[in-house]
Design a protein around this motif. Structure first.
Motif, PDB file in Angstrom:
ATOM      1  N   ILE A 261      25.429  32.087  37.371  1.00 43.83           N
ATOM      2  CA  ILE A 261      24.230  30.933  37.562  1.00 43.83           C
ATOM      3  C   ILE A 261      23.442  31.484  38.822  1.00 43.83           C
ATOM      4  O   ILE A 261      22.423  31.365  38.679  1.00 43.83           O
ATOM      5  CB  ILE A 261      25.230  29.640  37.767  1.00 43.83           C
ATOM      6  N   LEU A 262      24.079  31.752  39.908  1.00 45.16           N
ATOM      7  CA  LEU A 262      23.374  32.069  41.061  1.00 45.16           C
ATOM      8  C   LEU A 262      22.094  33.392  40.913  1.00 45.16           C
ATOM      9  O   LEU A 262      20.954  33.123  41.269  1.00 45.16           O
ATOM     10  CB  LEU A 262      24.316  32.571  42.377  1.00 45.16           C
ATOM     11  N   TRP A 263      22.916  34.343  40.126  1.00 45.31           N
ATOM     12  CA  TRP A 263      21.910  35.453  39.915  1.00 45.31           C
ATOM     13  C   TRP A 263      20.806  35.146  39.176  1.00 45.31           C
ATOM     14  O   TRP A 263      19.644  35.620  39.109  1.00 45.31           O
ATOM     15  CB  TRP A 263      22.661  36.468  39.756  1.00 45.31           C
ATOM     16  N   GLY A 264      21.230  34.305  37.898  1.00 45.15           N
ATOM     17  CA  GLY A 264      20.381  33.750  36.994  1.00 45.15           C
ATOM     18  C   GLY A 264      19.166  32.974  37.623  1.00 45.15           C
ATOM     19  O   GLY A 264      17.892  33.301  37.417  1.00 45.15           O
ATOM     20  N   LEU A 265      19.537  32.230  38.468  1.00 43.90           N
ATOM     21  CA  LEU A 265      18.544  31.543  39.231  1.00 43.90           C
ATOM     22  C   LEU A 265      17.479  32.489  40.032  1.00 43.90           C
ATOM     23  O   LEU A 265      16.243  32.117  40.191  1.00 43.90           O
ATOM     24  CB  LEU A 265      19.150  30.415  40.002  1.00 43.90           C
ATOM     25  N   ARG A 266      18.252  33.273  40.764  1.00 43.25           N
ATOM     26  CA  ARG A 266      17.536  34.170  41.595  1.00 43.25           C
ATOM     27  C   ARG A 266      16.319  35.100  40.663  1.00 43.25           C
ATOM     28  O   ARG A 266      15.221  35.332  41.149  1.00 43.25           O
ATOM     29  CB  ARG A 266      18.192  35.249  42.345  1.00 43.25           C
ATOM     30  N   ARG A 267      16.960  35.371  39.557  1.00 45.71           N
ATOM     31  CA  ARG A 267      16.008  36.271  38.550  1.00 45.71           C
ATOM     32  C   ARG A 267      15.071  35.349  37.788  1.00 45.71           C
ATOM     33  O   ARG A 267      14.475  36.085  36.845  1.00 45.71           O
ATOM     34  CB  ARG A 267      16.776  37.137  37.761  1.00 45.71           C
TER      35      ARG A 267
END
Length: 280
Positions: A261-267
């Protein structure tokens, strides 16, 4: 039914992840982003009141310690200070680990903002705690011996490994307490968490830089023979290991758990607003 299908069946969101993990990620990111983006005046005042509010717990701890000579009861009394932090929306230094870290990794804040939050919170906690310590010493001369004995107990450790271990435990315990409070809206549960946390931190004699400093400051003001050098030497060991306890023991495993979830938001694969809609 394969593993992906089973996960989708167990969750109502579109991200192939348990609903509880999604709720945790969204709530911590949103709260962390809010803390990171505070203006300087709000950041300073919040930290100052963190030191002052937790001083209420120190006051209760000293009262019960002198009356009962019980570290366990004194620890439970100290939980009042942690509850004051929560209800008054002020903050303690080690509360600032998991929430802003999630926000930064998710691209909702910057590393500089997190360093600013940590440093300002620590300095202002100490300043607020010093002010409250002066008030305690001025108002309660009959408690000076108890304050002095408690401060010396924090400073005089059996060995460096024991000191390191107690510092790691304190950072981990306070950080986990913050996460547990974040996971409930029930005031009764919050109060229980605060009391149990106080019981563990004070009852076991854990070393917490911002909390113990208030007692040490008060002892210094009573003329207990503690020098500024003694405090700084102790502080230089305790604070880094408080941070390691909060970051490595508690925060890092939870970051790994919600990393998709965290990396999906960042990307920018999705937005925080879209995630919040799925948690409703």
């Amino acid at each position: 039914m394969d593993q992906d299908q089973q996960r989708r069946r167990l969750g109502s969101n579109d991200l192939d992840i348990e609903d509880e993990l999604l709720d945790e990620a969204v709530s911590t990111m949103a709260e962390g982003a809010e803390r990171l983006n505070r203006k300087w005046p709000e950041l300073i005042i919040t930290g100052l009141f963190g030191g002052i509010d937790v001083g209420l717990g120190i006051l209760a701890m000293v009262l019960v310690k002198q009356a009962t000579d019980s570290d366990i009861l004194a620890g439970m009394a100290f939980g009042v200070g942690l509850l004051a932090l929560k209800l008054a929306h002020s903050e303690l230094f080690t509360e600032e680990f998991l929430l802003p870290l999630n926000a930064v990794i998710a691209g909702q804040g910057t590393w500089w903002q997190m360093v600013r939050l940590w440093s300002v919170s620590l300095v202002t906690n100490l300043a607020g705690g010093l002010a409250f310590a002066w008030l305690i010493v001025l108002s309660l001369p009959g408690y000076h011996d108890t304050i002095s004995q408690t401060a010396h107990a924090y400073l005089d450790q059996d060995s460096l490994p024991v000191m390191v271990g107690l510092s790691l435990l304190a950072g981990a315990t306070i950080t986990l307490s913050t996460r547990m409070q974040q996971g409930t809206s029930n005031d009764v549960v919050t109060a229980i968490v605060c009391l149990v946390t106080g019981l563990l931190v004070i009852g076991l004699g854990m070393l917490h830089g911002a909390l113990n400093a208030i007692v040490i400051f008060a002892a210094m003001l009573t003329g207990a023979g503690i020098t500024l050098g003694d405090f700084l030497q102790w502080f230089a060991i305790v604070i880094p290991f408080n941070m390691l306890g909060g970051l490595l023991v508690i925060s890092l495993p939870r970051v790994i758990r919600t990393r998709r979830i965290l990396w999906g938001l960042r990307r920018e694969e999705f937005t925080l607003e879209e995630l919040e809609e799925q948690t409703e």
